[in-house]
Design an enzyme around this catalytic site. Sequence first.
Site, PDB file in Angstrom:
ATOM      1  CG  ASP A   1      64.028 -24.408 -46.734  1.00 52.95           C
ATOM      2  OD1 ASP A   1      64.596 -25.470 -46.411  1.00 52.95           O
ATOM      3  OD2 ASP A   1      64.638 -23.337 -46.914  1.00 52.95           O
TER       4      ASP A   1
ATOM      5  CG  ASP B   1      66.933 -29.051 -45.735  1.00 56.69           C
ATOM      6  OD1 ASP B   1      67.390 -29.350 -46.860  1.00 56.69           O
ATOM      7  OD2 ASP B   1      67.286 -28.040 -45.111  1.00 56.69           O
ATOM      8  CD  GLU B   2      65.555 -25.937 -50.674  1.00 55.69           C
ATOM      9  OE1 GLU B   2      65.351 -24.905 -51.323  1.00 55.69           O
ATOM     10  OE2 GLU B   2      66.694 -26.304 -50.304  1.00 55.69           O
TER      11      GLU B   2
END
Length: 373
Positions: A24, A118-119
């Site tokens: 993350d 983003d993860e």
Amino acid sequence: MAKDTPSDDMEEAAMGLRKIIHVDMDAFFASVEQRDNPELRGKPVAVGGSGGRGVVAAASYEARKFGVRSAMPSVTAKRLCPDLIFVRSRFDAYKEVSRQIRRVFEHHTPHVEPLSLDEAYLDVTEDRLGIGSATRIAELIRQEIKAKTQLTASAGVSYNKFLAKLASDQNKPDGLCVIRPGEGAQFVAGMPIRRFHGVGPKAEEKMKRLGIETGADLAAKDIAFLRANFGSFADYLYRAARGIDLRPVRAHRVRKSVGGERTFSEDISSGSALRETLENIIEIVWERIESANARGRTVTLKVKFTDFQNMTRAKSVAHWVEDKADFARLSRELLEEALPLPMPIRLMGLTLSNLERGDEDEPPRDDAQLSLL
């Protein structure tokens, strides 16, 4: 005769353990803005609109110290942090960084399941470089991301997705946490119930009234008690309290929808409050739709009442919903047709589905990860 535990517990116990990493990025959108504009470094930054109906899409850690959070109305964020600096979203920039990060992941494993820009989850049970240690791979990934993007990432390492995601949040920002086989139940036992994915403020409040404040308290309740009080949510809670999660990392799942939802700290029922909330959700969900390059024909409104029952209303059109005005119009029509609601609600959400296409590099979040607050 009904079983006392979820039906696949024996299957879960018999399954071999996986090596799962959850990565993350730290305050991703805001960190990209601070990286690209040195004048923003070390200052409280919010990505999003600063107008009356604007919503915070992301907040830097400097802003978070004041209580600023994603999906918060911009006027509220500015009140909490008068020196807050708003910058407009630049999804082309975020997507380019996301592609760089994705290439780092795929250097180590083909089994990558992105949840957003983003993860992502990674299954490194068998890694491409033959390193063998999931912890070492997570360390290398974080180093490589920092070298290539000048951004930091946090990672969680464990033997299933549920635990890996909890672990990645444990030592943020720029942290690493490992939950080894045999440690999952103990780790979850000390976890505040609010940390469980899907448990919003109202669910937390109800659990506390029932004497449930930690994972250990939840594990002490049998499945019959949980089903009586939480309905279909019970089986998830039962397994989560024991650190059980069988979901595989899905590298090639097909995008079905893009959306988001908001759980309220207090139930709302008035038409004006519902309309204002809908406008905030329209803002944040449309940013996700733009980020995903998605076009769809069906807009769905979801509300969850105070008794945890759900209601959904959908509207399909012959044309592609390609602009924010069209998406907003359909969303408002759905709400107006549903009013007045029979009781207050604790959650509202919107999704765009019946999709034509999407960026395969950036599938949407799982339903369990869609909460905006």
